[in-house]
Design a protein around this motif. Structure first.
Motif, PDB file in Angstrom:
ATOM      1  N   TYR A 126       0.812  -1.225   0.000  1.00 50.45           N
ATOM      2  CA  TYR A 126       0.000   0.000   0.000  1.00 50.45           C
ATOM      3  C   TYR A 126       0.845   1.275   0.000  1.00 50.45           C
ATOM      4  N   ARG A 127       2.191   1.114  -0.048  1.00 49.78           N
ATOM      5  CA  ARG A 127       3.217   2.138  -0.296  1.00 49.78           C
ATOM      6  C   ARG A 127       3.132   3.442   0.499  1.00 49.78           C
ATOM      7  N   PHE A 128       2.682   3.370   1.729  1.00 46.15           N
ATOM      8  CA  PHE A 128       2.705   4.547   2.588  1.00 46.15           C
ATOM      9  C   PHE A 128       4.161   4.859   2.908  1.00 46.15           C
ATOM     10  N   PRO A 129       4.588   6.136   2.847  1.00 45.11           N
ATOM     11  CA  PRO A 129       5.985   6.450   3.200  1.00 45.11           C
ATOM     12  C   PRO A 129       6.285   5.997   4.636  1.00 45.11           C
ATOM     13  N   LYS A 130       7.387   5.268   4.793  1.00 41.94           N
ATOM     14  CA  LYS A 130       7.659   4.610   6.082  1.00 41.94           C
ATOM     15  C   LYS A 130       7.832   5.592   7.242  1.00 41.94           C
ATOM     16  N   GLN A 131       8.525   6.705   6.991  1.00 43.37           N
ATOM     17  CA  GLN A 131       8.743   7.679   8.067  1.00 43.37           C
ATOM     18  C   GLN A 131       7.402   8.247   8.574  1.00 43.37           C
ATOM     19  N   VAL A 132       6.563   8.669   7.648  1.00 41.09           N
ATOM     20  CA  VAL A 132       5.263   9.258   8.021  1.00 41.09           C
ATOM     21  C   VAL A 132       4.400   8.214   8.725  1.00 41.09           C
ATOM     22  N   ALA A 133       4.371   7.001   8.192  1.00 46.35           N
ATOM     23  CA  ALA A 133       3.563   5.932   8.786  1.00 46.35           C
ATOM     24  C   ALA A 133       4.028   5.623  10.209  1.00 46.35           C
ATOM     25  N   ALA A 134       5.336   5.624  10.431  1.00 45.02           N
ATOM     26  CA  ALA A 134       5.881   5.326  11.768  1.00 45.02           C
ATOM     27  C   ALA A 134       5.499   6.435  12.748  1.00 45.02           C
ATOM     28  N   GLU A 135       5.577   7.689  12.301  1.00 45.65           N
ATOM     29  CA  GLU A 135       5.204   8.811  13.183  1.00 45.65           C
ATOM     30  C   GLU A 135       3.742   8.686  13.595  1.00 45.65           C
ATOM     31  N   ILE A 136       2.878   8.356  12.637  1.00 43.67           N
ATOM     32  CA  ILE A 136       1.448   8.205  12.933  1.00 43.67           C
ATOM     33  C   ILE A 136       1.229   7.039  13.907  1.00 43.67           C
ATOM     34  N   ALA A 137       1.884   5.921  13.643  1.00 45.60           N
ATOM     35  CA  ALA A 137       1.715   4.726  14.501  1.00 45.60           C
ATOM     36  C   ALA A 137       2.113   5.049  15.941  1.00 45.60           C
ATOM     37  N   ILE A 138       3.269   5.655  16.119  1.00 46.48           N
ATOM     38  CA  ILE A 138       3.794   5.910  17.468  1.00 46.48           C
ATOM     39  C   ILE A 138       2.939   6.942  18.201  1.00 46.48           C
ATOM     40  N   ILE A 139       2.600   8.033  17.535  1.00 44.83           N
ATOM     41  CA  ILE A 139       1.781   9.079  18.188  1.00 44.83           C
ATOM     42  C   ILE A 139       0.413   8.528  18.577  1.00 44.83           C
ATOM     43  N   THR A 140      -0.184   7.743  17.685  1.00 47.44           N
ATOM     44  CA  THR A 140      -1.516   7.199  17.976  1.00 47.44           C
ATOM     45  C   THR A 140      -1.478   6.277  19.197  1.00 47.44           C
ATOM     46  N   VAL A 141      -0.458   5.448  19.263  1.00 44.25           N
ATOM     47  CA  VAL A 141      -0.340   4.533  20.413  1.00 44.25           C
ATOM     48  C   VAL A 141      -0.074   5.329  21.696  1.00 44.25           C
ATOM     49  N   GLN A 142       0.843   6.287  21.620  1.00 44.27           N
ATOM     50  CA  GLN A 142       1.170   7.061  22.836  1.00 44.27           C
ATOM     51  C   GLN A 142      -0.017   7.887  23.331  1.00 44.27           C
ATOM     52  N   ASN A 143      -0.820   8.375  22.407  1.00 52.12           N
ATOM     53  CA  ASN A 143      -1.973   9.197  22.815  1.00 52.12           C
ATOM     54  C   ASN A 143      -3.168   8.377  23.271  1.00 52.12           C
ATOM     55  N   ASN A 144      -3.096   7.068  23.099  1.00 49.91           N
ATOM     56  CA  ASN A 144      -4.216   6.194  23.465  1.00 49.91           C
ATOM     57  C   ASN A 144      -3.724   5.028  24.323  1.00 49.91           C
ATOM     58  N   PRO A 145      -3.388   5.276  25.570  1.00 55.55           N
ATOM     59  CA  PRO A 145      -2.859   4.198  26.413  1.00 55.55           C
ATOM     60  C   PRO A 145      -3.969   3.229  26.856  1.00 55.55           C
ATOM     61  N   ILE A 146      -4.438   2.437  25.881  1.00 54.50           N
ATOM     62  CA  ILE A 146      -5.601   1.572  26.073  1.00 54.50           C
ATOM     63  C   ILE A 146      -5.182   0.207  26.633  1.00 54.50           C
ATOM     64  N   LEU A 147      -4.018  -0.260  26.196  1.00 52.65           N
ATOM     65  CA  LEU A 147      -3.554  -1.608  26.568  1.00 52.65           C
ATOM     66  C   LEU A 147      -2.330  -1.518  27.483  1.00 52.65           C
ATOM     67  N   GLU A 148      -1.923  -2.674  28.022  1.00 52.63           N
ATOM     68  CA  GLU A 148      -0.742  -2.667  28.898  1.00 52.63           C
ATOM     69  C   GLU A 148       0.557  -2.717  28.111  1.00 52.63           C
ATOM     70  N   GLU A 149       0.511  -3.410  26.957  1.00 50.87           N
ATOM     71  CA  GLU A 149       1.757  -3.593  26.203  1.00 50.87           C
ATOM     72  C   GLU A 149       1.524  -3.501  24.703  1.00 50.87           C
ATOM     73  N   VAL A 150       2.304  -2.664  24.045  1.00 50.17           N
ATOM     74  CA  VAL A 150       2.220  -2.529  22.589  1.00 50.17           C
ATOM     75  C   VAL A 150       3.599  -2.814  22.002  1.00 50.17           C
ATOM     76  N   ASN A 151       3.626  -3.738  21.053  1.00 52.34           N
ATOM     77  CA  ASN A 151       4.885  -4.116  20.400  1.00 52.34           C
ATOM     78  C   ASN A 151       4.836  -3.710  18.935  1.00 52.34           C
ATOM     79  N   PHE A 152       5.842  -2.957  18.491  1.00 49.37           N
ATOM     80  CA  PHE A 152       5.966  -2.648  17.070  1.00 49.37           C
ATOM     81  C   PHE A 152       6.940  -3.670  16.477  1.00 49.37           C
ATOM     82  N   VAL A 153       6.442  -4.487  15.570  1.00 47.41           N
ATOM     83  CA  VAL A 153       7.288  -5.527  14.976  1.00 47.41           C
ATOM     84  C   VAL A 153       7.676  -5.113  13.556  1.00 47.41           C
TER      85      VAL A 153
END
Ligand code: AR6
Length: 170
Positions: free
Chosen positions: A126-153
């Motif tokens: 789906y060719r999303f630019p990796k840098q932008v996608a990573a920033e979105i992933a990390i910010i979204t997880v940090q702003n939503n502390p819903i679970l106890e553990e989140v792993n980025f693989v």
């Protein structure tokens, strides 16, 4: 909430839920989707077919949950990432990508799960630019502390390097 960064194959990961970067058909594909269906066996496809029969296809940014079949994880959460349109501003796609992360964590929580592993959704076929996608992933997880553990693989070196840098700058 604990955030971990791992380099490797998400199908090997023993966690409550692993997330699949699926497509709206939910019937499998290549990339991480193919790897999950191959390693998990036919039970995952059967469960996805059952979900499709009940609710139709899965929209971009939305999520469904299935058995993990033979995988070490307990469940697979299937989400559909947005396709990045090269040359456009992609604001809508960025929002949809954030929805994938947020909705996956919410569905895990609803199912009594506390740990999750994410692949780098939309950054392959789906060719999303990796840098932008990573920033979105990390910010979204940090702003939503819903679970106890989140792993980025991260499967590929480029994503792993980007995540390492972003997470060490915190
Ligand atoms: N474990 C973890 N990450 C992986 C693995 C793995 N085993 N294999 C690949 N990746 P992609 P998309 C990474 O293309 O861009 C499918 O056909 C890979 O390095 O799998 O969301 C679906 O059915 C990349 O960084 O997903 C859809 O049609 C990331 O997974 C379409 O591809 C995502 O790459 C979805 O495209």
């Amino acid at each position: 909430m604990k955030i971990n960064l791992i380099k490797g194959d998400i199908t090997k990961f023993k966690v409550d839920a692993i997330v699949n970067a699926a497509n709206s058909s939910l019937l499998g594909g290549s990339g991480v989707d193919g790897a999950i269906h191959r390693a998990g066996g036919p039970a995952i496809l059967e469960a996805c077919q059952h979900i499709r029969n009940k609710q139709g296809s899965c929209k971009v940014g939305e999520v469904v949950i299935s058995t993990a079949g033979n995988l070490p994880a307990k469940k697979v959460i299937h989400t559909v990432g947005p396709v990045y349109q090269i040359g456009k501003n992609n604001e809508k796609e960025k929002e949809l990508l954030a929805n994938c992360y947020q909705n996956s964590m919410l569905l895990a929580k609803e199912n009594g799960l506390t740990s999750i592993a994410f692949p780098n959704i939309s950054t392959g076929i789906y060719r999303f630019p990796k840098q932008v996608a990573a920033e979105i992933a990390i910010i979204t997880v940090q702003n939503n502390p819903i679970l106890e553990e989140v792993n980025f693989v991260c499967f590929d070196e480029e994503n792993h390097t980007i995540y390492k840098k972003l997470l060490s700058n915190e």
